[in-house]
Design an enzyme around this catalytic site. Structure first.
Site, PDB file in Angstrom:
ATOM      1  CE  LYS A   1      45.210  40.001  35.106  1.00 25.58           C
ATOM      2  NZ  LYS A   1      45.165  40.201  36.567  1.00 25.58           N
TER       3      LYS A   1
HETATM    4  O1  G3P Z   1      45.417  38.626  39.721  1.00 25.59           O
HETATM    5  C1  G3P Z   1      45.132  37.308  39.414  1.00 25.59           C
HETATM    6  C2  G3P Z   1      45.502  36.315  40.491  1.00 25.59           C
HETATM    7  O2  G3P Z   1      46.806  36.509  40.938  1.00 25.59           O
HETATM    8  C3  G3P Z   1      44.488  36.174  41.586  1.00 25.59           C
HETATM    9  O3  G3P Z   1      44.947  35.327  42.599  1.00 25.59           O
HETATM   10  O4  G3P Z   1      44.715  34.637  44.932  1.00 25.59           O
HETATM   11  O5  G3P Z   1      42.703  35.524  43.714  1.00 25.59           O
HETATM   12  O6  G3P Z   1      43.634  33.261  43.180  1.00 25.59           O
HETATM   13  P1  G3P Z   1      43.944  34.658  43.653  1.00 25.59           P
END
Ligand code: G3P
Length: 217
Positions: free
Chosen positions: A83
């Site tokens: 990633k």
């Molecule tokens: O892994 C990336 C993403 O899904 C993170 O989500 O909830 O931290 O905005 P969030």
């Protein structure tokens, strides 16, 4: 539609895999930090539990170090997806790694223009953060719609991996738009199957069943 689990918590993954719902796992530096474990150790363990792609994120910001980190992560297991963030150096790293045959997930995508660049750089997956767009007063699902349309217009093979998913409505909207994948925290998977009418219906069935005095086994 594929579901990835958005966590570095091995127990959550072990609990969810037997349902057959999980097609892969995504992690990020915050999730690795929350696991309290060494990145290589925890990613290796996750890769042994899950057959599908497991995203492990680089933490360098310059091309040379990102590339070295990406190659290191890729060597952990055959189902690693590296990633990289959607920066200039991240796109260069994406191009080099994908030319080497490595699966690459370009993350922190907040615009259709960024998604177009990631596809041109050979990304296997693009991760638009729908929930964080909503948090800023934007329309996360409009972003998903634009990316799905653009990739379809030009037959890009990059898969749209909807990230930062906040609840069932995001999942349904992403599915209606034809997004390839949603990466979900365990809480969202639970919210998908939980329904008050299922719970009350089951409890009524069990109450009536008890009255019969019967047992199936
Ligand atoms: O892994 C990336 C993403 O899904 C993170 O989500 O909830 O931290 O905005 P969030």
């Amino acid at each position: 539609m594929k579901f990835f689990l958005d966590t570095a918590n091995v127990q959550e993954i072990k609990d969810m895999v037997p349902t057959g719902l999980i097609d892969g796992v995504t992690t990020n530096p915050s999730l690795i930090a929350a696991s309290g474990r060494d990145i290589k150790e925890v990613i290796s363990e996750i890769c042994s539990i899950v057959d599908g792609p497991v995203s492990a994120e680089v933490t360098a910001t310059d091309f040379d170090t990102m590339l070295a980190e990406g190659r290191m992560l890729q060597g952990i297991a055959k189902n690693i997806t590296v990633k990289v963030p959607l920066t200039f150096d991240g796109l260069k790293t994406c191009k080099t790694l994908s030319d080497e045959g490595t699966s690459v997930n370009v993350t922190l995508c907040f615009s259709a223009a960024q998604a177009l660049l990631a596809a041109k750089a050979g990304a296997t997956f693009i991760s638009p953060f729908a929930g964080r767009v909503d948090d800023m007063g934007g329309m996360g699902m409009e972003l998903i719609s634009e990316i799905v349309q653009i990739y379809s217009n030009y037959n890009f093979s990059t898969e749209v991996l909807v990230a930062s998913v906040r609840g069932p409505q995001h999942v349904i909207q992403a599915a209606l738009l034809g997004a390839d994948i949603a990466t979900l925290p365990t809480s969202v998977i639970k919210a998908l199957y939980k329904h008050p009418l299922t719970d009350s219906g089951l409890s009524a069935f069990l109450k009536d069943w008890e009255k019969t005095g019967q047992s199936i086994l």
